[in-house]
Write a protein that holds these residues in place. Sequence first.
Motif, PDB file in Angstrom:
ATOM      1  N   ILE A   1     -14.717 -25.698  -4.878  1.00  0.00           N
ATOM      2  CA  ILE A   1     -14.343 -26.842  -5.698  1.00  0.00           C
ATOM      3  C   ILE A   1     -13.045 -27.400  -5.141  1.00  0.00           C
ATOM      4  O   ILE A   1     -12.067 -26.676  -4.997  1.00  0.00           O
ATOM      5  N   CYS A   2     -13.035 -28.693  -4.811  1.00  0.00           N
ATOM      6  CA  CYS A   2     -11.837 -29.368  -4.311  1.00  0.00           C
ATOM      7  C   CYS A   2     -11.454 -30.466  -5.290  1.00  0.00           C
ATOM      8  O   CYS A   2     -12.270 -31.326  -5.614  1.00  0.00           O
ATOM      9  N   ILE A   3     -10.208 -30.437  -5.749  1.00  0.00           N
ATOM     10  CA  ILE A   3      -9.677 -31.461  -6.637  1.00  0.00           C
ATOM     11  C   ILE A   3      -8.551 -32.145  -5.890  1.00  0.00           C
ATOM     12  O   ILE A   3      -7.596 -31.496  -5.464  1.00  0.00           O
ATOM     13  N   SER A   4      -8.657 -33.462  -5.711  1.00  0.00           N
ATOM     14  CA  SER A   4      -7.641 -34.165  -4.931  1.00  0.00           C
ATOM     15  C   SER A   4      -7.195 -35.415  -5.673  1.00  0.00           C
ATOM     16  O   SER A   4      -7.957 -36.037  -6.405  1.00  0.00           O
ATOM     17  N   GLY A   5      -5.940 -35.757  -5.466  1.00  0.00           N
ATOM     18  CA  GLY A   5      -5.365 -36.942  -6.096  1.00  0.00           C
ATOM     19  C   GLY A   5      -4.017 -36.623  -6.695  1.00  0.00           C
ATOM     20  O   GLY A   5      -3.323 -35.709  -6.268  1.00  0.00           O
ATOM     21  N   TRP A   6      -3.658 -37.379  -7.708  1.00  0.00           N
ATOM     22  CA  TRP A   6      -2.364 -37.232  -8.362  1.00  0.00           C
ATOM     23  C   TRP A   6      -2.439 -36.099  -9.367  1.00  0.00           C
ATOM     24  O   TRP A   6      -2.669 -36.309 -10.553  1.00  0.00           O
ATOM     25  N   LEU A   7      -2.235 -34.873  -8.901  1.00  0.00           N
ATOM     26  CA  LEU A   7      -2.286 -33.720  -9.796  1.00  0.00           C
ATOM     27  C   LEU A   7      -0.958 -33.541 -10.524  1.00  0.00           C
ATOM     28  O   LEU A   7      -0.912 -33.493 -11.737  1.00  0.00           O
ATOM     29  N   LYS A   8       0.130 -33.417  -9.760  1.00  0.00           N
ATOM     30  CA  LYS A   8       1.475 -33.308 -10.323  1.00  0.00           C
ATOM     31  C   LYS A   8       2.434 -33.979  -9.353  1.00  0.00           C
ATOM     32  O   LYS A   8       2.199 -33.988  -8.161  1.00  0.00           O
ATOM     33  N   GLY A   9       3.517 -34.459  -9.846  1.00  0.00           N
ATOM     34  CA  GLY A   9       4.556 -34.995  -8.980  1.00  0.00           C
ATOM     35  C   GLY A   9       4.243 -36.377  -8.446  1.00  0.00           C
ATOM     36  O   GLY A   9       3.363 -37.076  -8.934  1.00  0.00           O
TER      37      GLY A   9
ATOM     38  N   LYS B   1      -2.107 -34.498  -3.912  1.00  0.00           N
ATOM     39  CA  LYS B   1      -2.334 -33.164  -3.371  1.00  0.00           C
ATOM     40  C   LYS B   1      -3.808 -32.825  -3.476  1.00  0.00           C
ATOM     41  O   LYS B   1      -4.566 -33.474  -4.175  1.00  0.00           O
ATOM     42  N   THR B   2      -4.206 -31.772  -2.754  1.00  0.00           N
ATOM     43  CA  THR B   2      -5.564 -31.260  -2.819  1.00  0.00           C
ATOM     44  C   THR B   2      -5.511 -29.786  -3.171  1.00  0.00           C
ATOM     45  O   THR B   2      -4.782 -29.021  -2.543  1.00  0.00           O
ATOM     46  N   ALA B   3      -6.275 -29.400  -4.169  1.00  0.00           N
ATOM     47  CA  ALA B   3      -6.362 -28.001  -4.576  1.00  0.00           C
ATOM     48  C   ALA B   3      -7.789 -27.533  -4.305  1.00  0.00           C
ATOM     49  O   ALA B   3      -8.744 -28.182  -4.729  1.00  0.00           O
ATOM     50  N   LYS B   4      -7.929 -26.409  -3.576  1.00  0.00           N
ATOM     51  CA  LYS B   4      -9.243 -25.863  -3.255  1.00  0.00           C
ATOM     52  C   LYS B   4      -9.395 -24.501  -3.911  1.00  0.00           C
ATOM     53  O   LYS B   4      -8.500 -23.670  -3.845  1.00  0.00           O
TER      54      LYS B   4
ATOM     55  N   VAL C   1     -13.209 -35.091  -7.468  1.00  0.00           N
ATOM     56  CA  VAL C   1     -13.683 -33.719  -7.597  1.00  0.00           C
ATOM     57  C   VAL C   1     -14.899 -33.562  -6.695  1.00  0.00           C
ATOM     58  O   VAL C   1     -15.857 -34.328  -6.802  1.00  0.00           O
ATOM     59  N   ARG C   2     -14.835 -32.591  -5.771  1.00  0.00           N
ATOM     60  CA  ARG C   2     -15.964 -32.277  -4.891  1.00  0.00           C
ATOM     61  C   ARG C   2     -16.411 -30.859  -5.182  1.00  0.00           C
ATOM     62  O   ARG C   2     -15.594 -29.947  -5.230  1.00  0.00           O
ATOM     63  N   VAL C   3     -17.706 -30.669  -5.326  1.00  0.00           N
ATOM     64  CA  VAL C   3     -18.265 -29.351  -5.605  1.00  0.00           C
ATOM     65  C   VAL C   3     -19.349 -29.058  -4.577  1.00  0.00           C
ATOM     66  O   VAL C   3     -20.240 -29.886  -4.359  1.00  0.00           O
ATOM     67  N   LYS C   4     -19.252 -27.891  -3.933  1.00  0.00           N
ATOM     68  CA  LYS C   4     -20.273 -27.427  -2.997  1.00  0.00           C
ATOM     69  C   LYS C   4     -20.781 -26.073  -3.484  1.00  0.00           C
ATOM     70  O   LYS C   4     -19.992 -25.174  -3.741  1.00  0.00           O
ATOM     71  N   ILE C   5     -22.097 -25.949  -3.616  1.00  0.00           N
ATOM     72  CA  ILE C   5     -22.714 -24.712  -4.078  1.00  0.00           C
ATOM     73  C   ILE C   5     -23.729 -24.267  -3.042  1.00  0.00           C
ATOM     74  O   ILE C   5     -24.601 -25.050  -2.650  1.00  0.00           O
TER      75      ILE C   5
END
Length: 71
Positions: A11-19, A23-26, A59-63
Amino acid sequence: MHAGKARGCEICISGWLKGQRAKTAKYKSGVKISTGQPAIDYVLYAVRHVLVRKGVVGVRVKIMLPIDETG
């Protein structure tokens, strides 16, 4: 994954998360093939965009599906 329906996920979440910077969180769990023909055959892929007050968050999801070794 615990029910035996998937071998791995990402799962990758990218964009304006904080600050002030985007950023991108994987988050990864299990085994996932990322290259070659098996990646095309056995990996499901979905993308969604969410509008928030600061901008857009993606939000990108790979299964990865289970592979039948016996054919």
